[in-house]
Scaffold this motif. Structure first.
Motif, PDB file in Angstrom:
ATOM      1  N   GLY A 115      22.971  26.419  21.640  1.00  0.00           N
ATOM      2  CA  GLY A 115      22.545  25.976  22.969  1.00  0.00           C
ATOM      3  C   GLY A 115      21.753  24.683  22.920  1.00  0.00           C
ATOM      4  N   THR A 116      20.802  24.594  21.980  1.00  0.00           N
ATOM      5  CA  THR A 116      19.995  23.373  21.928  1.00  0.00           C
ATOM      6  C   THR A 116      20.803  22.192  21.387  1.00  0.00           C
ATOM      7  N   ILE A 117      21.785  22.486  20.507  1.00  0.00           N
ATOM      8  CA  ILE A 117      22.619  21.379  20.017  1.00  0.00           C
ATOM      9  C   ILE A 117      23.472  20.821  21.161  1.00  0.00           C
ATOM     10  N   ILE A 118      24.082  21.737  21.947  1.00  0.00           N
ATOM     11  CA  ILE A 118      24.894  21.281  23.085  1.00  0.00           C
ATOM     12  C   ILE A 118      24.009  20.507  24.069  1.00  0.00           C
ATOM     13  N   ARG A 119      22.809  21.033  24.332  1.00  0.00           N
ATOM     14  CA  ARG A 119      21.870  20.342  25.230  1.00  0.00           C
ATOM     15  C   ARG A 119      21.656  18.897  24.792  1.00  0.00           C
ATOM     16  N   ASP A 120      21.371  18.696  23.508  1.00  0.00           N
ATOM     17  CA  ASP A 120      21.047  17.352  23.031  1.00  0.00           C
ATOM     18  C   ASP A 120      22.275  16.449  23.004  1.00  0.00           C
ATOM     19  N   VAL A 121      23.440  17.022  22.662  1.00  0.00           N
ATOM     20  CA  VAL A 121      24.649  16.198  22.627  1.00  0.00           C
ATOM     21  C   VAL A 121      24.998  15.724  24.037  1.00  0.00           C
ATOM     22  N   VAL A 147      30.300  12.924  16.961  1.00  0.00           N
ATOM     23  CA  VAL A 147      29.654  13.215  18.245  1.00  0.00           C
ATOM     24  C   VAL A 147      28.264  13.798  18.014  1.00  0.00           C
ATOM     25  N   VAL A 148      28.140  14.734  17.061  1.00  0.00           N
ATOM     26  CA  VAL A 148      26.835  15.344  16.805  1.00  0.00           C
ATOM     27  C   VAL A 148      25.849  14.302  16.259  1.00  0.00           C
ATOM     28  N   ALA A 149      26.360  13.382  15.433  1.00  0.00           N
ATOM     29  CA  ALA A 149      25.481  12.343  14.875  1.00  0.00           C
ATOM     30  C   ALA A 149      25.308  11.181  15.839  1.00  0.00           C
ATOM     31  N   ARG A 150      25.875  11.291  17.017  1.00  0.00           N
ATOM     32  CA  ARG A 150      25.737  10.299  18.081  1.00  0.00           C
ATOM     33  C   ARG A 150      26.341   8.956  17.708  1.00  0.00           C
ATOM     34  N   ASP A 151      27.453   9.010  16.950  1.00  0.00           N
ATOM     35  CA  ASP A 151      28.229   7.806  16.690  1.00  0.00           C
ATOM     36  C   ASP A 151      29.486   7.851  17.549  1.00  0.00           C
ATOM     37  N   VAL A 152      30.082   6.688  17.815  1.00  0.00           N
ATOM     38  CA  VAL A 152      31.410   6.679  18.412  1.00  0.00           C
ATOM     39  C   VAL A 152      32.383   7.197  17.357  1.00  0.00           C
ATOM     40  N   PRO A 153      33.258   8.190  17.694  1.00  0.00           N
ATOM     41  CA  PRO A 153      34.176   8.744  16.691  1.00  0.00           C
ATOM     42  C   PRO A 153      35.017   7.656  16.041  1.00  0.00           C
ATOM     43  N   VAL A 154      34.989   7.586  14.691  1.00  0.00           N
ATOM     44  CA  VAL A 154      35.724   6.509  14.023  1.00  0.00           C
ATOM     45  C   VAL A 154      37.225   6.650  14.190  1.00  0.00           C
ATOM     46  N   VAL A 155      37.748   7.879  14.341  1.00  0.00           N
ATOM     47  CA  VAL A 155      39.206   7.996  14.463  1.00  0.00           C
ATOM     48  C   VAL A 155      39.711   7.393  15.763  1.00  0.00           C
ATOM     49  N   MET A 156      38.808   7.155  16.729  1.00  0.00           N
ATOM     50  CA  MET A 156      39.233   6.542  17.986  1.00  0.00           C
ATOM     51  C   MET A 156      39.515   5.050  17.805  1.00  0.00           C
ATOM     52  N   VAL A 176      17.738  17.925  17.902  1.00  0.00           N
ATOM     53  CA  VAL A 176      16.455  18.064  17.205  1.00  0.00           C
ATOM     54  C   VAL A 176      16.522  19.069  16.069  1.00  0.00           C
ATOM     55  N   VAL A 177      17.397  20.083  16.176  1.00  0.00           N
ATOM     56  CA  VAL A 177      17.422  21.074  15.093  1.00  0.00           C
ATOM     57  C   VAL A 177      17.940  20.475  13.794  1.00  0.00           C
ATOM     58  N   MET A 178      18.577  19.305  13.866  1.00  0.00           N
ATOM     59  CA  MET A 178      19.071  18.659  12.652  1.00  0.00           C
ATOM     60  C   MET A 178      17.924  18.038  11.851  1.00  0.00           C
ATOM     61  N   GLY A 179      16.764  18.039  12.386  1.00  0.00           N
ATOM     62  CA  GLY A 179      15.601  17.527  11.687  1.00  0.00           C
ATOM     63  C   GLY A 179      15.376  16.074  11.985  1.00  0.00           C
ATOM     64  N   PRO A 180      14.314  15.494  11.394  1.00  0.00           N
ATOM     65  CA  PRO A 180      13.400  16.061  10.406  1.00  0.00           C
ATOM     66  C   PRO A 180      12.132  16.639  11.032  1.00  0.00           C
ATOM     67  N   ASP A 181      12.278  17.400  12.124  1.00  0.00           N
ATOM     68  CA  ASP A 181      11.138  17.951  12.848  1.00  0.00           C
ATOM     69  C   ASP A 181      10.694  19.283  12.217  1.00  0.00           C
ATOM     70  N   ASP A 182       9.679  19.917  12.825  1.00  0.00           N
ATOM     71  CA  ASP A 182       9.241  21.238  12.365  1.00  0.00           C
ATOM     72  C   ASP A 182      10.444  22.182  12.312  1.00  0.00           C
ATOM     73  N   MET A 183      10.488  23.020  11.260  1.00  0.00           N
ATOM     74  CA  MET A 183      11.655  23.867  11.018  1.00  0.00           C
ATOM     75  C   MET A 183      12.027  24.739  12.212  1.00  0.00           C
ATOM     76  N   TYR A 184      13.276  24.736  12.579  1.00  0.00           N
ATOM     77  CA  TYR A 184      13.781  25.578  13.659  1.00  0.00           C
ATOM     78  C   TYR A 184      14.972  26.391  13.148  1.00  0.00           C
ATOM     79  N   ALA A 185      15.842  25.729  12.419  1.00  0.00           N
ATOM     80  CA  ALA A 185      17.076  26.381  11.989  1.00  0.00           C
ATOM     81  C   ALA A 185      16.831  27.358  10.839  1.00  0.00           C
ATOM     82  N   VAL A 186      15.891  27.027   9.942  1.00  0.00           N
ATOM     83  CA  VAL A 186      15.651  27.898   8.790  1.00  0.00           C
ATOM     84  C   VAL A 186      15.140  29.273   9.236  1.00  0.00           C
ATOM     85  N   PHE A 196      18.576  13.126   8.796  1.00  0.00           N
ATOM     86  CA  PHE A 196      18.464  14.556   9.059  1.00  0.00           C
ATOM     87  C   PHE A 196      17.767  15.232   7.882  1.00  0.00           C
ATOM     88  N   ASP A 197      17.201  16.434   8.107  1.00  0.00           N
ATOM     89  CA  ASP A 197      16.609  17.179   6.999  1.00  0.00           C
ATOM     90  C   ASP A 197      17.707  17.973   6.276  1.00  0.00           C
TER      91      ASP A 197
END
Lengths: 213, 213, 213
Positions: free
Chosen positions: C129-135, B135-144, C142-152, B27-28
């Motif tokens: 909204g976009t974080i929920i979409r991707d999860v 969940v956000v990092a797309r890993d299986v939750p370790v506490v599970m 995608v907002v987590m990077g390392p793409d073109d800045m969105y969150a900043v 991540f950035d």
């Protein structure tokens, strides 16, 4: 009385599906129990949060989560049987789904939601538990398709509830809406009714086939 | 005074684990900071939402998130060191986990939660941050699971708190519950205490081994 | 008037991005519509939950979700075109993002949030909204990077809003903050401005390259 039976039956069937997924994913006993709880009461808790019922009913009372834990214990001990008896579990789940879609909408109306919001919150009650289950287990949510219809029956049930509640008594809406949602879901399972997807050639392959040596 | 130190220490250790995972996922800097914040305060925010404390304390005050951002900065600058010093970070995290399990339950009691809900919300405070992180990092939750026990100490801590609060003063419950939860977690790490999984032959392999050419 | 146009435009552009992702993932028509709705109104609903606006505005009124469904229908029917016209959709999305960052912060101030919480909740409105979409679609957000800045840009917009609101009228803060956020986002797309990641050699590869025969 009958609504308590339907409530516990729906929570139990959903919790069993969560527990089985936890077993399949290799979670430990806590993880399996946690999957049962989030699947069984997740939809109702999210509905209560959106309606500002705090703390949510399923957390404040001990009954719902106890049903989840009992379902998790049975589903773990008899996991092979539960997987083999996929069909009856799916049918119980269909009954619970129909009941949650209408009872969730009814609760929303009672807490000041608009008709539009009530129909939505009925769907949230019926669907959010399985979506949370799949997201936590890192699966693509099955209700998103392209499997046998699950969300459309829930939507129809909660819309029917809202329409009937507008003109008549609440319990008729719950009864008719639940019945239609459950029957439509059972028909969708039996006849493999599915919604179409978008243009097929735009679908990305998650795991491109190995080109081979 | 001491509860502030424990609170910031727990938030900081959790935030550092989130930041390191963000670094590992590529991540950035925003993504790394965001991972630190959701891991550090996610459990408390979810607890506050379920208790209708709006806006949640960790958002309303600047201190908690500032601790997260400081932890993220340190964990990014010294990422190699933090990964190598895995053990002290895990121990600080165990202290924070124990404190959150009991202080979360205490806050729930103060806001009208039932004893049952208070024990649950203590667990939510202690565990939800790491689940959201994974969940956000797309890993299986370790506490599970099936890793060294993390959730069971949290559960025990918040149950102990509730039992002691029923009979005696709140601070004794926080002190004893936190201590037991932290010590049990440290013992679980040291001796690799794990809960069993479900039947092993039912576990699906996420990535089937490549058959080879 | 203009804020209604910006609101619907932002919701529509976000919803279209959710619908296209649903198409790409092979979801059925319900799944595509659901992706549009969670992406279009997810940020606002989460903001309202954190502010105790219950039920959330986007659920209580029919307009926002109707815009999402219309955007989903267009994005599905003309999916190829929408994917090809990536750039205009991204530009509309930048306008919506800027507006949500400041209008979300303004709503938070009006509901008793501190300045710190208001800046945070502006970011939540713009990004969640976009974080929920991707999860839900099981992608790394995608907002987590390392793409073109969105969150900043979103962060800058909501901080500017808060600073201006502290000294002057609310609408100036919304106008200036939105404009700066949108322009910065457009510049980031055009010139591929990116934030750095953490140390590159610590990044784990999600899918190690196949060693080959």
């Amino acid at each position: 009385m009958i609504q308590h039976i339907l409530n516990y039956l729906g929570i139990g069937a959903a919790a069993a599906s969560g527990a089985v997924l936890g077993v399949r994913k290799g979670f430990d006993l806590f993880g399996i129990a946690a999957m049962a709880v989030v699947t069984g009461v997740g939809g109702g808790v999210l509905r209560d949060v959106l309606l500002a019922i705090d703390p949510p009913q399923s957390l404040q009372r001990w009954q719902d989560i106890t049903v989840c834990l009992a379902a998790a214990a049975l589903a773990t001990l008899f996991a092979r049987t539960v997987i083999r008896l996929h069909q009856p579990v799916t049918m119980l789940d269909a009954v619970g789904m129909g009941f949650f879609a209408t009872s969730g909408a009814a609760l929303a109306v009672d807490h000041g939601a608009s008709w539009f919001a009530a129909a939505l919150l009925g769907m949230v009650s019926a669907l959010a538990g399985t979506i949370i289950r799949d997201v936590v287990a890192r699966d693509v949510p099955v209700v998103m398709g392209p499997d046998d219809m699950y969300a459309v029956p829930a939507m129809l049930g909660s819309v029917i509830y809202v329409v009937i509640d507008y003109y008549g008594p609440q319990w008729v809406g719950v009864a008719v809406g639940s019945l239609v949602a459950t029957l439509l879901r059972l028909a969708a399972i039996t006849f493999h009714w599915r919604l179409p997807t978008g243009p097929r050639e735009l679908i990305m392959r998650a795991h491109p086939p190995h080109p081979g040596p």
